[in-house]
Design a protein around this motif. Structure first.
Motif, PDB file in Angstrom:
ATOM      1  N   GLU A 167       0.822  -1.199   0.000  1.00 59.01           N
ATOM      2  CA  GLU A 167       0.000   0.000   0.000  1.00 59.01           C
ATOM      3  C   GLU A 167       0.862   1.257   0.000  1.00 59.01           C
ATOM      4  O   GLU A 167       0.461   2.297  -0.495  1.00 59.01           O
ATOM      5  N   ARG A 168       2.045   1.159   0.591  1.00 60.22           N
ATOM      6  CA  ARG A 168       2.922   2.331   0.677  1.00 60.22           C
ATOM      7  C   ARG A 168       3.693   2.581  -0.610  1.00 60.22           C
ATOM      8  O   ARG A 168       4.385   3.595  -0.725  1.00 60.22           O
ATOM      9  N   TYR A 169       3.607   1.675  -1.577  1.00 63.79           N
ATOM     10  CA  TYR A 169       4.358   1.872  -2.823  1.00 63.79           C
ATOM     11  C   TYR A 169       3.787   3.069  -3.568  1.00 63.79           C
ATOM     12  O   TYR A 169       2.568   3.206  -3.678  1.00 63.79           O
ATOM     13  N   PRO A 170       4.633   3.927  -4.123  1.00 58.98           N
ATOM     14  CA  PRO A 170       6.094   3.927  -3.975  1.00 58.98           C
ATOM     15  C   PRO A 170       6.520   4.671  -2.715  1.00 58.98           C
ATOM     16  O   PRO A 170       5.919   5.668  -2.351  1.00 58.98           O
ATOM     17  N   SER A 171       7.558   4.194  -2.087  1.00 57.97           N
ATOM     18  CA  SER A 171       8.042   4.797  -0.849  1.00 57.97           C
ATOM     19  C   SER A 171       9.156   5.804  -1.095  1.00 57.97           C
ATOM     20  O   SER A 171       9.635   6.444  -0.163  1.00 57.97           O
ATOM     21  N   ARG A 172       9.562   5.932  -2.345  1.00 59.18           N
ATOM     22  CA  ARG A 172      10.626   6.875  -2.725  1.00 59.18           C
ATOM     23  C   ARG A 172      10.463   7.174  -4.213  1.00 59.18           C
ATOM     24  O   ARG A 172       9.601   6.590  -4.874  1.00 59.18           O
ATOM     25  N   PRO A 173      11.250   8.088  -4.784  1.00 61.84           N
ATOM     26  CA  PRO A 173      11.109   8.397  -6.211  1.00 61.84           C
ATOM     27  C   PRO A 173      11.233   7.160  -7.106  1.00 61.84           C
ATOM     28  O   PRO A 173      11.988   6.240  -6.808  1.00 61.84           O
ATOM     29  N   VAL A 174      10.461   7.185  -8.175  1.00 59.60           N
ATOM     30  CA  VAL A 174      10.492   6.109  -9.168  1.00 59.60           C
ATOM     31  C   VAL A 174      11.390   6.550 -10.320  1.00 59.60           C
ATOM     32  O   VAL A 174      11.262   7.671 -10.830  1.00 59.60           O
ATOM     33  N   GLN A 175      12.288   5.677 -10.713  1.00 61.69           N
ATOM     34  CA  GLN A 175      13.239   5.989 -11.780  1.00 61.69           C
ATOM     35  C   GLN A 175      12.837   5.245 -13.051  1.00 61.69           C
ATOM     36  O   GLN A 175      12.636   4.031 -13.034  1.00 61.69           O
ATOM     37  N   ILE A 176      12.707   5.979 -14.149  1.00 65.63           N
ATOM     38  CA  ILE A 176      12.485   5.371 -15.460  1.00 65.63           C
ATOM     39  C   ILE A 176      13.789   5.486 -16.245  1.00 65.63           C
ATOM     40  O   ILE A 176      14.272   6.595 -16.506  1.00 65.63           O
TER      41      ILE A 176
ATOM     42  N   GLY B 247       2.231   9.784  -6.439  1.00 67.58           N
ATOM     43  CA  GLY B 247       2.545  10.551  -5.245  1.00 67.58           C
ATOM     44  C   GLY B 247       4.012  10.626  -4.907  1.00 67.58           C
ATOM     45  O   GLY B 247       4.382  10.958  -3.780  1.00 67.58           O
ATOM     46  N   GLN B 248       4.867  10.331  -5.874  1.00 69.01           N
ATOM     47  CA  GLN B 248       6.317  10.436  -5.699  1.00 69.01           C
ATOM     48  C   GLN B 248       6.913  10.997  -6.987  1.00 69.01           C
ATOM     49  O   GLN B 248       6.348  10.835  -8.067  1.00 69.01           O
ATOM     50  N   PRO B 249       8.070  11.646  -6.896  1.00 68.52           N
ATOM     51  CA  PRO B 249       8.732  12.097  -8.128  1.00 68.52           C
ATOM     52  C   PRO B 249       9.008  10.921  -9.067  1.00 68.52           C
ATOM     53  O   PRO B 249       9.337   9.824  -8.617  1.00 68.52           O
ATOM     54  N   VAL B 250       8.878  11.162 -10.353  1.00 67.73           N
ATOM     55  CA  VAL B 250       9.205  10.163 -11.378  1.00 67.73           C
ATOM     56  C   VAL B 250      10.337  10.751 -12.210  1.00 67.73           C
ATOM     57  O   VAL B 250      10.151  11.752 -12.906  1.00 67.73           O
ATOM     58  N   LEU B 251      11.512  10.156 -12.105  1.00 65.58           N
ATOM     59  CA  LEU B 251      12.721  10.693 -12.707  1.00 65.58           C
ATOM     60  C   LEU B 251      13.110   9.882 -13.937  1.00 65.58           C
ATOM     61  O   LEU B 251      13.133   8.649 -13.888  1.00 65.58           O
ATOM     62  N   VAL B 252      13.413  10.551 -15.025  1.00 63.08           N
ATOM     63  CA  VAL B 252      13.825   9.885 -16.266  1.00 63.08           C
ATOM     64  C   VAL B 252      15.330  10.014 -16.412  1.00 63.08           C
ATOM     65  O   VAL B 252      15.883  11.120 -16.318  1.00 63.08           O
ATOM     66  N   GLU B 253      15.994   8.888 -16.643  1.00 60.99           N
ATOM     67  CA  GLU B 253      17.441   8.879 -16.815  1.00 60.99           C
ATOM     68  C   GLU B 253      17.791   8.165 -18.113  1.00 60.99           C
ATOM     69  O   GLU B 253      17.310   7.052 -18.364  1.00 60.99           O
ATOM     70  N   ASN B 254      18.612   8.783 -18.925  1.00 63.41           N
ATOM     71  CA  ASN B 254      19.079   8.175 -20.174  1.00 63.41           C
ATOM     72  C   ASN B 254      20.390   7.444 -19.922  1.00 63.41           C
ATOM     73  O   ASN B 254      21.359   8.042 -19.445  1.00 63.41           O
ATOM     74  N   ARG B 255      20.405   6.157 -20.238  1.00 62.73           N
ATOM     75  CA  ARG B 255      21.640   5.370 -20.162  1.00 62.73           C
ATOM     76  C   ARG B 255      21.801   4.662 -21.497  1.00 62.73           C
ATOM     77  O   ARG B 255      21.342   3.534 -21.690  1.00 62.73           O
ATOM     78  N   SER B 256      22.407   5.340 -22.434  1.00 65.46           N
ATOM     79  CA  SER B 256      22.512   4.803 -23.785  1.00 65.46           C
ATOM     80  C   SER B 256      23.793   3.991 -23.944  1.00 65.46           C
ATOM     81  O   SER B 256      24.679   4.028 -23.101  1.00 65.46           O
ATOM     82  N   GLY B 257      23.868   3.280 -25.060  1.00 67.64           N
ATOM     83  CA  GLY B 257      25.060   2.512 -25.391  1.00 67.64           C
ATOM     84  C   GLY B 257      24.776   1.047 -25.583  1.00 67.64           C
ATOM     85  O   GLY B 257      23.785   0.510 -25.073  1.00 67.64           O
ATOM     86  N   ALA B 258      25.643   0.407 -26.384  1.00 74.51           N
ATOM     87  CA  ALA B 258      25.563  -1.036 -26.648  1.00 74.51           C
ATOM     88  C   ALA B 258      24.190  -1.432 -27.183  1.00 74.51           C
ATOM     89  O   ALA B 258      23.601  -2.428 -26.750  1.00 74.51           O
TER      90      ALA B 258
END
Length: 325
Positions: free
Chosen positions: A25-34, A60-71
């Motif tokens: 029920e507490r999910y997400p408990s911290r920011p979610v990373q995409i 109800g939590q920040p949703v952060l987008v991170e690019n990790r390109s390569g290979a």
């Protein structure tokens, strides 16, 4: 088992169940990373950043987008495969990484279907067959006839050996029984530019790269590669209407690490599908040639599994090998 012991065991089990339920029920408990396994600015990246805000509001939590390109998308995908399956690290991946790389790369650090939890099919990318206006053809049938009459005269561009547009064009040539010359580039942009200039005469690529030139008259649109006509371009025929059985439906999907709880997957599927249905999201994606989807997690899992089984064989059949890629 003595009555007192049985009561102790049952009480402990109930407490564990309640604790797990409260944690869920507490999910997400911290920011979610995409994690997007491609460089910024591409359609997968745009989709992730478009969905981040509505998902932030619903989760109800920040949703952060991170690019990790390569290979070829493997670096970012592997990071998600190794993450904890708690829903706080997600991947916005693509068909190429999860269904094609196995046949295109000599070594794979993960299995595209088995090492992830499919959550939601996000969208299909409008994939177009375009030619330079100097080619005397206005339809796919006329183009095939021209190539048959002029074997090796048409050169098609791609973003590199083993790229999706290479596979699309090579498969088209094989199924139509025509001979074309492959000209690989280092990326999609130069492949488009040389087709616009007439250095190459044909290209199969995402509408995000081609439709601007089609509207300006610099390229001629012959068909789309999906199995059905696109709602974005309903008057444009599919390749299969001329070459039966041809289909290339390029999708993006949301996934998590293998082992995510079913109720967590179901919740995320619902949240993502609700965000995709928002008019602002649909309009934003339609403007760049991306058609949003709506599938259950089980339906997406079936698409992922089927494509992971299908495409390695197709790639081998058309003669593309890991050494080429």
């Amino acid at each position: 088992m003595p009555l007192a012991t049985r009561r102790t065991v049952l009480s402990a089990a109930a407490a564990l169940t309640a604790s797990a339920a409260r944690a869920q029920e507490r999910y997400p408990s911290r920011p979610v990373q995409i994690i997007v396994p491609w460089a910024p600015g591409g359609s997968t990246d745009i989709l992730a950043r478009t969905l981040a805000e509505p998902l932030r509001l619903s989760l109800g939590q920040p949703v952060l987008v991170e690019n990790r390109s390569g290979a070829s998308g493997n670096i970012g995908s592997l990071a998600v495969a190794r993450a904890a399956p708690d829903g706080h690290t997600l991947l916005f991946g693509s068909m190429s990484t999860h269904a094609m790389n196995e046949a295109l790369l000599k070594e794979m650090p993960f299995h595209g279907a088995n090492d992830f939890s499919p959550i939601a099919l996000l969208a299909y990318v409008l994939n177009t067959v375009v030619i330079h206006p100097s080619v005397p053809a206005n339809t796919m049938a006329e183009f095939v006839a021209y190539c048959r009459a002029n074997p090796g005269k048409v050169a098609y561009a791609s973003a590199g050996a083993g790229s999706t547009n290479h596979i699309c064009a090579a498969m088209l040539a094989r199924m139509a029984g025509i001979e074309m010359v492959h000209v690989p580039y280092r990326g999609g942009a130069p492949a488009v530019l040389d087709t616009v200039s007439g250095q190459t005469q044909m290209l199969v690529s995402a509408g995000t790269q081609t439709l601007e030139h089609v509207r300006a008259g610099r390229l001629r649109l012959l068909a789309v590669t999906e199995g059905r006509r696109s709602t974005l371009l309903p008057d444009v025929p599919t390749v299969a209407e001329t070459i039966p059985g041809y289909e290339m439906a390029v999708w993006y999907g949301a996934m998590g690490p293998r082992g995510m709880a079913l109720d967590l997957v179901t919740r995320l599927n619902g949240e993502i599908n609700r965000a995709l249905a928002l008019p602002a999201v649909r309009d934003r994606m339609s403007a760049i040639g991306v058609e949003v989807a709506n599938m259950s997690a089980a339906e997406f899992a079936a698409v992922l599994r089927d494509d992971a089984q299908k495409w390695p064989g197709v790639i081998r059949d058309i003669g593309i090998t890991p050494a080429d890629a």
